[in-house]
Motif scaffolding. Sequence first.
Motif, PDB file in Angstrom:
ATOM      1  N   UNK A  52      29.860 154.954   7.784  1.00  0.00           N
ATOM      2  CA  UNK A  52      29.450 155.863   6.714  1.00  0.00           C
ATOM      3  C   UNK A  52      28.302 156.715   7.228  1.00  0.00           C
ATOM      4  N   UNK A  53      28.024 157.801   6.515  1.00  0.00           N
ATOM      5  CA  UNK A  53      26.849 158.611   6.809  1.00  0.00           C
ATOM      6  C   UNK A  53      25.755 158.274   5.811  1.00  0.00           C
ATOM      7  N   UNK A  54      24.506 158.256   6.268  1.00  0.00           N
ATOM      8  CA  UNK A  54      23.368 158.000   5.393  1.00  0.00           C
ATOM      9  C   UNK A  54      22.474 159.230   5.414  1.00  0.00           C
ATOM     10  N   UNK A  55      22.178 159.768   4.215  1.00  0.00           N
ATOM     11  CA  UNK A  55      21.508 161.052   4.100  1.00  0.00           C
ATOM     12  C   UNK A  55      20.404 161.026   3.064  1.00  0.00           C
ATOM     13  N   UNK A  56      19.383 161.835   3.298  1.00  0.00           N
ATOM     14  CA  UNK A  56      18.370 162.126   2.285  1.00  0.00           C
ATOM     15  C   UNK A  56      18.691 163.491   1.712  1.00  0.00           C
ATOM     16  N   UNK A  57      18.678 163.612   0.403  1.00  0.00           N
ATOM     17  CA  UNK A  57      18.779 164.919  -0.245  1.00  0.00           C
ATOM     18  C   UNK A  57      17.357 165.425  -0.400  1.00  0.00           C
ATOM     19  N   UNK A  58      17.079 166.588   0.190  1.00  0.00           N
ATOM     20  CA  UNK A  58      15.725 167.126   0.253  1.00  0.00           C
ATOM     21  C   UNK A  58      15.748 168.587  -0.205  1.00  0.00           C
ATOM     22  N   UNK A  59      14.762 168.965  -0.996  1.00  0.00           N
ATOM     23  CA  UNK A  59      14.629 170.377  -1.363  1.00  0.00           C
ATOM     24  C   UNK A  59      14.392 171.184  -0.084  1.00  0.00           C
TER      25      UNK A  59
END
Length: 170
Positions: A52-59
Amino acid sequence: MQRIAVTRPPLPKLPFEGGCHCGAVRYAVTAKPKAVNACHCDDCKRLSGAPFGLFLHVAKDALEISGGARDTFRRTGGSGNGINIERCAACGTRMWHLPEIAPDLVILCAGTLDDSTWAIATSHIWTEFAAADAVAAEDALVVESFQTTRPALWARFSEIYPAGTEGDPA
């Protein structure tokens, strides 16, 4: 998807810093992320070389970039929307995604953080494609097919990490 009990580490103090494998591209995240999301779609598995991919959602305005040149790989996501994937031009490390449908958002690859030990998914999407041994924290939002909106992912992150919890135990 199996659920497990997890003691979440606190969010580190800002800024969060990171970079590519060779060190040519560096960045700092200057505001609390909106989510830590795991994506189990086939595209993210293939792009990450992992289950899987692990991501931060960031402005987007909270990402300060310094250093080397980047290449952009353009693709169409499972939603049919365009997305640009930026990589270090020198070593090829995938740094972040820039979704056309959300021009103020950066989807940052968590593995590029200098310290990613705290980055435990608060949400999982496209779990119908997850590996048979995939696990999620008991408090994480789990979405089989992505029939929700990003704000739902962001709301779960905010429930787990309410305002003012940066640097404090969750």
